[in-house]
Design an enzyme around this catalytic site. Sequence first.
Site, PDB file in Angstrom:
ATOM      1  N   HIS A  67      12.446  47.061 -45.423  1.00 55.71           N
ATOM      2  CA  HIS A  67      12.640  46.662 -46.821  1.00 55.71           C
ATOM      3  C   HIS A  67      13.949  45.881 -46.986  1.00 55.71           C
ATOM      4  O   HIS A  67      13.948  44.767 -47.531  1.00 55.71           O
ATOM      5  CB  HIS A  67      12.638  47.914 -47.713  1.00 55.71           C
ATOM      6  CG  HIS A  67      12.820  47.613 -49.158  1.00 55.71           C
ATOM      7  ND1 HIS A  67      11.767  47.516 -50.028  1.00 55.71           N
ATOM      8  CD2 HIS A  67      13.943  47.367 -49.887  1.00 55.71           C
ATOM      9  CE1 HIS A  67      12.224  47.226 -51.230  1.00 55.71           C
ATOM     10  NE2 HIS A  67      13.548  47.134 -51.172  1.00 55.71           N
ATOM     11  N   GLU A  68      15.046  46.452 -46.499  1.00 61.74           N
ATOM     12  CA  GLU A  68      16.343  45.764 -46.625  1.00 61.74           C
ATOM     13  C   GLU A  68      16.354  44.492 -45.786  1.00 61.74           C
ATOM     14  O   GLU A  68      16.964  43.492 -46.179  1.00 61.74           O
ATOM     15  CB  GLU A  68      17.494  46.699 -46.249  1.00 61.74           C
ATOM     16  CG  GLU A  68      17.634  47.927 -47.138  1.00 61.74           C
ATOM     17  CD  GLU A  68      17.698  47.633 -48.625  1.00 61.74           C
ATOM     18  OE1 GLU A  68      18.228  46.568 -49.015  1.00 61.74           O
ATOM     19  OE2 GLU A  68      17.232  48.476 -49.408  1.00 61.74           O
ATOM     20  N   HIS A  71      14.920  41.687 -47.870  1.00 61.91           N
ATOM     21  CA  HIS A  71      15.910  41.071 -48.767  1.00 61.91           C
ATOM     22  C   HIS A  71      16.836  40.156 -47.977  1.00 61.91           C
ATOM     23  O   HIS A  71      17.148  39.044 -48.408  1.00 61.91           O
ATOM     24  CB  HIS A  71      16.767  42.143 -49.449  1.00 61.91           C
ATOM     25  CG  HIS A  71      16.049  42.976 -50.458  1.00 61.91           C
ATOM     26  ND1 HIS A  71      15.375  42.459 -51.538  1.00 61.91           N
ATOM     27  CD2 HIS A  71      15.922  44.324 -50.552  1.00 61.91           C
ATOM     28  CE1 HIS A  71      14.863  43.447 -52.248  1.00 61.91           C
ATOM     29  NE2 HIS A  71      15.180  44.581 -51.671  1.00 61.91           N
ATOM     30  N   ASP A 144      13.940  46.680 -57.694  1.00 59.52           N
ATOM     31  CA  ASP A 144      13.885  45.268 -57.300  1.00 59.52           C
ATOM     32  C   ASP A 144      12.888  44.516 -58.176  1.00 59.52           C
ATOM     33  O   ASP A 144      13.160  43.403 -58.630  1.00 59.52           O
ATOM     34  CB  ASP A 144      13.441  45.119 -55.838  1.00 59.52           C
ATOM     35  CG  ASP A 144      14.393  45.744 -54.863  1.00 59.52           C
ATOM     36  OD1 ASP A 144      15.598  45.811 -55.156  1.00 59.52           O
ATOM     37  OD2 ASP A 144      13.930  46.168 -53.787  1.00 59.52           O
TER      38      ASP A 144
END
Length: 175
Positions: A67-68, A71, A144
């Site tokens: 997930h990170e 980004h 988000d």
Amino acid sequence: IMAAATPGMSGAMLEAMVNQAALVAANRGANAVELEDLEEARDKVWMGPALRSRKRTEEELWLTAYHEGGHTLTGLLTDHASELHKVTILARGQAGGVTFFLDDDSNMMTRQRILAQIDVAMGGRVAEEMIYGRDRITTGAGEDMQNATEYARRYGKAFSMGELGLSTYAESDPE
């Protein structure tokens, strides 16, 4: 670096961050506060203490990393995105991880910059879906998605940057 990493912080928050940084430095036996102490203090003031004792499964750690990473890659590959500053999967508060970008305090944003922020905000969810499939996406991207929706709403309704051109809407106007 810290000025760019603390946009929107009030004077009281900055004071709390500096005091916390002094405690972090003192706990490691240092005579002076260093950038890493300020980083730790900023994260604690913004998101709460690190939850190092929180039991996390290997699957949760991998999901958070993807997930990170979503980004991060989106930010690095998107023109006009903010500068990447820090990525971590250390849990704090409600966040399983966080990707920090350096922003300026300017109230003026270009259309390109707003679209880049929407892209970056959605990058974590997109990564989850690419790796795990649509049926296994998580609620971890909730904030988000709220941020991306708010950017998109303001883009069209408040800033008149949508396809309808020069038209603005009040918050009370129907969607």
